[in-house]
Enzyme design. Structure first.
Site, PDB file in Angstrom:
ATOM      1  CG  HIS A  27      43.402 -24.408  11.451  1.00 59.45           C
ATOM      2  ND1 HIS A  27      43.388 -24.638  12.224  1.00 59.45           N
ATOM      3  CD2 HIS A  27      44.531 -25.454  10.477  1.00 59.45           C
ATOM      4  CE1 HIS A  27      44.034 -25.435  12.843  1.00 59.45           C
ATOM      5  NE2 HIS A  27      45.282 -25.443  11.599  1.00 59.45           N
ATOM      6  CD  GLU A  28      45.405 -25.698   7.409  1.00 61.16           C
ATOM      7  OE1 GLU A  28      47.103 -25.228   7.310  1.00 61.16           O
ATOM      8  OE2 GLU A  28      44.970 -26.916   8.200  1.00 61.16           O
ATOM      9  CG  HIS A  50      55.472 -17.448   7.462  1.00 63.72           C
ATOM     10  ND1 HIS A  50      55.059 -17.433   5.808  1.00 63.72           N
ATOM     11  CD2 HIS A  50      56.701 -16.745   7.729  1.00 63.72           C
ATOM     12  CE1 HIS A  50      56.220 -17.637   5.951  1.00 63.72           C
ATOM     13  NE2 HIS A  50      57.129 -17.269   6.963  1.00 63.72           N
TER      14      HIS A  50
END
Length: 231
Positions: A96-97, A104
């Protein structure tokens, strides 16, 4: 007034219930050990590499559920348990991170918007209620229009914080969708492991939904307080 406090109480109760459920889910899926034997850090590094991202570092950060992606220094920060553990919960959080890192890298519009709002939200979340309180007190004590305008400024700042909460929703859901798609497409997890990762991320996302609803309820309440006294 009473209705507002009842609503806040209900939101707080739902938030507590979802947070408790989230913790129990992560504890449950922390016991589902990965057949591939990879740690959360290794999962993160592989997902970054598979997405052609080589300028993001995966580091360990103290605490529990402190996992986050920092776009400023391009780091995926994993809590100590997630960084070192080799289970479905750690895989879900790590992926998820990394989903945020992929956002980004691909200039995902909602993440860009959210990042631009962070400096303003850091100020607005602190000042908004003070300005509203101060404006209402000024207006009540002196009957001055100036107090009303101070309160309105506070409302505008609170609206920014509320908007931030709602912008966060697609950012978080998209990161989870990217994580789950990668985990599935790369056959990183068994069927049982994947089901656990999916369920854990689902409950994590719900905490953001409740937070957004709570922020909106507060904004509407204070708007009624400010504009109701104007009549």
């Amino acid at each position: 007034m009473i209705g507002y406090y009842i609503l806040l109480g209900l939101i707080a109760l739902v938030s507590w219930a979802i947070s408790s459920k989230l913790k129990s889910k992560f504890e449950e899926y922390s016991k589902v050990h990965l057949r591939n034997g990879m740690s959360g850090a290794e999962i993160a590094e592989k997902m970054l590499a598979d997405n052609g991202i080589y300028d993001v570092r995966v580091i360990s950060t103290p605490g529990r559920l402190t996992d986050h992606y920092n776009p400023a220094d391009k780091t995926v920060n994993l809590s100590e348990a997630v960084y070192n553990q080799r289970n479905a919960a750690a895989a879900a959080v790590a992926a998820h991170e990394c989903g945020h890192a992929v956002q980004h890298a691909t200039a995902y519009a909602m993440l860009t918007m959210r990042s631009k709002l962070v400096p303003l939200v850091n100020v607005s979340s602190t000042l908004s209620q003070w300005l509203i309180f101060g404006g209402l007190i000024l207006g009540a004590a002196a009957g001055l229009g100036f107090g009303f305008y101070v309160a309105v400024i506070g409302l505008v700042l609170m609206a920014v914080t509320t908007a931030f909460s709602f912008i966060t929703l697609p950012v978080e859901y998209d990161a989870s969708n990217r994580a789950l798609a990668w985990l599935k497409n790369k056959n990183m997890l068994s069927q049982q492991e994947y089901a656990g990762a999916e369920d854990a991320l689902k409950w994590a996302a719900r905490t953001y939904v409740v937070a957004a609803i709570g922020a909106l309820a507060s904004l509407l309440y204070w708007a009624f307080q400010v504009f109701g006294r104007r009549d």
